[in-house]
Design a protein around this motif. Structure first.
Motif, short mmCIF file in Angstrom:
data_model
loop_
_atom_site.label_atom_id
_atom_site.label_comp_id
_atom_site.label_asym_id
_atom_site.label_seq_id
_atom_site.Cartn_x
_atom_site.Cartn_y
_atom_site.Cartn_z
N CYS A 158 0.83 -1.21 0.00
CA CYS A 158 0.00 0.00 0.00
C CYS A 158 0.86 1.26 0.00
O CYS A 158 0.59 2.22 -0.73
CB CYS A 158 -0.89 -0.02 1.24
SG CYS A 158 -2.58 0.42 0.92
N MET A 159 1.89 1.27 0.82
CA MET A 159 2.77 2.43 0.89
C MET A 159 3.48 2.66 -0.45
O MET A 159 3.68 3.80 -0.87
CB MET A 159 3.81 2.25 2.01
CG MET A 159 3.22 2.28 3.42
SD MET A 159 2.30 3.78 3.82
CE MET A 159 0.61 3.25 3.46
N ARG A 160 3.85 1.58 -1.12
CA ARG A 160 4.45 1.72 -2.46
C ARG A 160 3.43 2.30 -3.44
O ARG A 160 3.76 3.14 -4.29
CB ARG A 160 4.97 0.37 -2.96
CG ARG A 160 6.23 -0.12 -2.26
CD ARG A 160 6.80 -1.34 -2.96
NE ARG A 160 7.97 -1.87 -2.30
CZ ARG A 160 9.21 -1.42 -2.48
NH1 ARG A 160 9.43 -0.42 -3.34
NH2 ARG A 160 10.24 -1.97 -1.86
N GLY A 161 2.19 1.85 -3.34
CA GLY A 161 1.16 2.36 -4.21
C GLY A 161 0.93 3.85 -4.03
O GLY A 161 0.84 4.61 -5.00
N PHE A 162 0.85 4.29 -2.77
CA PHE A 162 0.63 5.70 -2.52
C PHE A 162 1.81 6.55 -2.97
O PHE A 162 1.64 7.70 -3.40
CB PHE A 162 0.33 5.94 -1.04
CG PHE A 162 -1.09 5.65 -0.66
CD1 PHE A 162 -2.13 6.40 -1.19
CD2 PHE A 162 -1.40 4.60 0.18
CE1 PHE A 162 -3.45 6.14 -0.86
CE2 PHE A 162 -2.71 4.32 0.51
CZ PHE A 162 -3.74 5.08 -0.01
N LYS A 163 3.02 5.99 -2.89
CA LYS A 163 4.19 6.71 -3.39
C LYS A 163 4.00 7.06 -4.86
O LYS A 163 4.28 8.19 -5.30
CB LYS A 163 5.43 5.83 -3.20
CG LYS A 163 6.70 6.35 -3.86
CD LYS A 163 7.27 7.55 -3.15
CE LYS A 163 8.63 7.93 -3.71
NZ LYS A 163 9.14 9.19 -3.11
N TRP A 164 3.48 6.10 -5.65
CA TRP A 164 3.30 6.36 -7.08
C TRP A 164 2.13 7.30 -7.32
O TRP A 164 2.15 8.09 -8.27
CB TRP A 164 3.10 5.04 -7.83
CG TRP A 164 4.38 4.31 -8.04
CD1 TRP A 164 4.76 3.12 -7.49
CD2 TRP A 164 5.49 4.72 -8.85
NE1 TRP A 164 6.02 2.77 -7.90
CE2 TRP A 164 6.49 3.74 -8.74
CE3 TRP A 164 5.73 5.84 -9.64
CZ2 TRP A 164 7.70 3.84 -9.40
CZ3 TRP A 164 6.94 5.93 -10.31
CH2 TRP A 164 7.91 4.94 -10.20
N ILE A 165 1.08 7.26 -6.49
CA ILE A 165 -0.03 8.20 -6.64
C ILE A 165 0.48 9.63 -6.42
O ILE A 165 0.21 10.54 -7.21
CB ILE A 165 -1.17 7.90 -5.65
CG1 ILE A 165 -1.96 6.68 -6.06
CG2 ILE A 165 -2.13 9.10 -5.58
CD1 ILE A 165 -3.15 6.39 -5.19
N LEU A 174 0.46 5.58 -12.73
CA LEU A 174 -0.78 5.19 -12.06
C LEU A 174 -1.02 3.69 -12.19
O LEU A 174 -1.50 3.04 -11.26
CB LEU A 174 -1.97 5.95 -12.66
CG LEU A 174 -2.18 7.39 -12.16
CD1 LEU A 174 -3.29 8.05 -12.95
CD2 LEU A 174 -2.48 7.43 -10.67
N GLU A 175 -0.65 3.13 -13.33
CA GLU A 175 -0.82 1.69 -13.52
C GLU A 175 0.11 0.91 -12.59
O GLU A 175 -0.26 -0.16 -12.09
CB GLU A 175 -0.57 1.32 -14.98
CG GLU A 175 -1.69 1.79 -15.91
CD GLU A 175 -1.39 1.58 -17.37
OE1 GLU A 175 -0.21 1.29 -17.71
OE2 GLU A 175 -2.32 1.72 -18.19
N GLN A 204 -8.44 8.58 -11.08
CA GLN A 204 -7.50 9.46 -11.77
C GLN A 204 -7.22 8.98 -13.20
O GLN A 204 -7.01 9.80 -14.11
CB GLN A 204 -6.20 9.57 -10.99
CG GLN A 204 -6.32 10.37 -9.70
CD GLN A 204 -4.97 10.77 -9.15
OE1 GLN A 204 -4.00 10.92 -9.87
NE2 GLN A 204 -4.91 10.97 -7.84
N MET A 205 -7.23 7.67 -13.41
CA MET A 205 -6.95 7.14 -14.75
C MET A 205 -8.04 7.52 -15.75
O MET A 205 -7.79 7.58 -16.96
CB MET A 205 -6.79 5.62 -14.68
CG MET A 205 -5.50 5.19 -14.00
SD MET A 205 -5.37 3.40 -13.80
CE MET A 205 -5.00 2.91 -15.47
#
Length: 359
Positions: A158-165, A174-175, A204-205
């Motif tokens: 999750c933390m990695r995902g939010f980093k990319w957001i 975003l993908e 967002q996509m």
């Protein structure tokens, strides 16, 4: 344990937590801790302003005097800290500082399994509230009690995902975030934060498609609904729902309900005011839209987008001088901003000043 603050503390900023592992691959986790603490402090509803992540990340890796940072952000307190991720354990040190006096008001170190990261965050924000002598209302106390353990794998994904957001500049990024959130959900299908992040990514996509895919729209709505089922008190999910319903489903009354609910849960979430301002302008409530935009600027003072969003409602309300002044201020603060001429042209056209517009 606590040093008494001097005067009321109504505004606070969480500076980027330092990754002290020496491993750049762990930067995402320190940045994630920063973002989550900002959110948790906002959820307490004891501060008038909690500065948004975008405005504090400019200080990452900088060695500016705390007094200067405090003055720049117009806050009476700063939170600093460090994170050391070691396998399935995490060590977090946090400091609450009075930047004007260069005094430490509180500090503590926590060394726990990663599964207890929410408990660490709960203890940090509770201690901060105590240090600034603020009483938590029953809703905030209930919210803190509900912060339990997390699946370590799901939390890291999750933390990695939010980093990319947060850092995304393209659909490809975003993908990548979508992949991380899907992996987090695979690790723990009941992790509300992962569903919330996935819903935000999918929403967002939609901006990258002129004609949205019906299947993508249906999936986005289902993911957001699932996040709300798992945790109906996540302000960020209500914001995502509002954004989705307003901009992509055109369900305006339902969108407004979600905007209002997001602000009830976390009245210091700058992104909510940003999108709410655009929604209010679209439905013709220009004074309210300008007020929301000004609140967005207070909470995210270093964001070019927050500065720009104020221009439209001012112009539509007939406040042309104020709108033009906001264009000039945004252009001055962000020399690379490329939309100044377009906004000036628009404001002249609204006034039927065709010669000025074409000059």
């Amino acid at each position: 344990r606590f040093l008494a603050p001097q005067g009321a503390i109504t505004a606070i900023a969480v500076l980027p937590f330092e990754n002290i592992s020496g491993d750049e691959e762990q930067e995402y986790y320190a940045d994630g801790m920063t973002g989550q603490l900002i959110s948790q402090l906002g959820n307490l509803r004891v501060f008038d302003r909690v500065i948004s992540r975008r405005s504090v990340m400019q200080y990452k890796g900088e060695s500016m005097p705390l007094a200067e940072i405090g003055a720049d952000l117009d806050v009476q307190a700063l939170v600093e800290g460090s994170v050391l991720l070691m396998g399935d354990r995490v060590q977090v040190t946090a400091f609450l500082l009075d930047p004007a006096r260069d005094k430490q008001l509180w500090t503590d170190t926590f060394d726990e399994p990663v599964a207890n990261i929410m408990d660490i965050q709960k203890r940090i924000v509770t201690a901060i509230a105590q240090a600034v002598r603020r009483e938590l209302d029953p809703a905030a106390q209930k919210r803190l009690r509900q912060m339990g353990t997390v699946n370590p794998i799901a939390h890291k994904k999750c933390m990695r995902g939010f980093k990319w957001i947060y850092d995304q500049e393209s659909k490809d990024e975003l993908e990548l975030a979508v992949n991380y959130f899907e992996e987090a959900i695979e690790a723990d299908s009941t992790y509300a934060l992962a569903h919330a992040g996935l819903g935000e990514c999918l929403t967002q996509m939609l901006h990258f498609s002129q004609i949205p895919d019906p299947e993508h729209l249906a999936r986005t709505g289902a993911v957001i609904d699932r996040a709300l089922e798992l945790d109906s008190e996540l302000a960020e999910v209500h914001l995502t729902r509002a954004h989705f319903l307003w901009e992509h489903q055109f369900e305006f009354p339902e969108a407004e309900e979600s905007f209002v609910r997001a602000l009830e849960l976390n009245p210091t979430l700058g992104q909510t005011y940003f999108y709410y301002s655009m929604y209010l302008a679209q439905v013709g409530r220009y004074e309210d839209a300008a007020a929301a935009a000004r609140k967005a600027i207070e909470l995210d003072p270093s964001s070019m987008w927050m500065q720009e969003v104020l221009i439209h409602p001012l112009a539509m309300a007939g406040k042309y001088d104020e709108a033009m002044a906001q264009v000039e201020a945004t252009s001055r603060n962000y020399p690379s901003w490329s939309r100044a001429d377009g906004w000036k042209w628009t404001i002249f056209i609204y006034q039927d000043k065709w010669e000025d517009a074409l000059a």
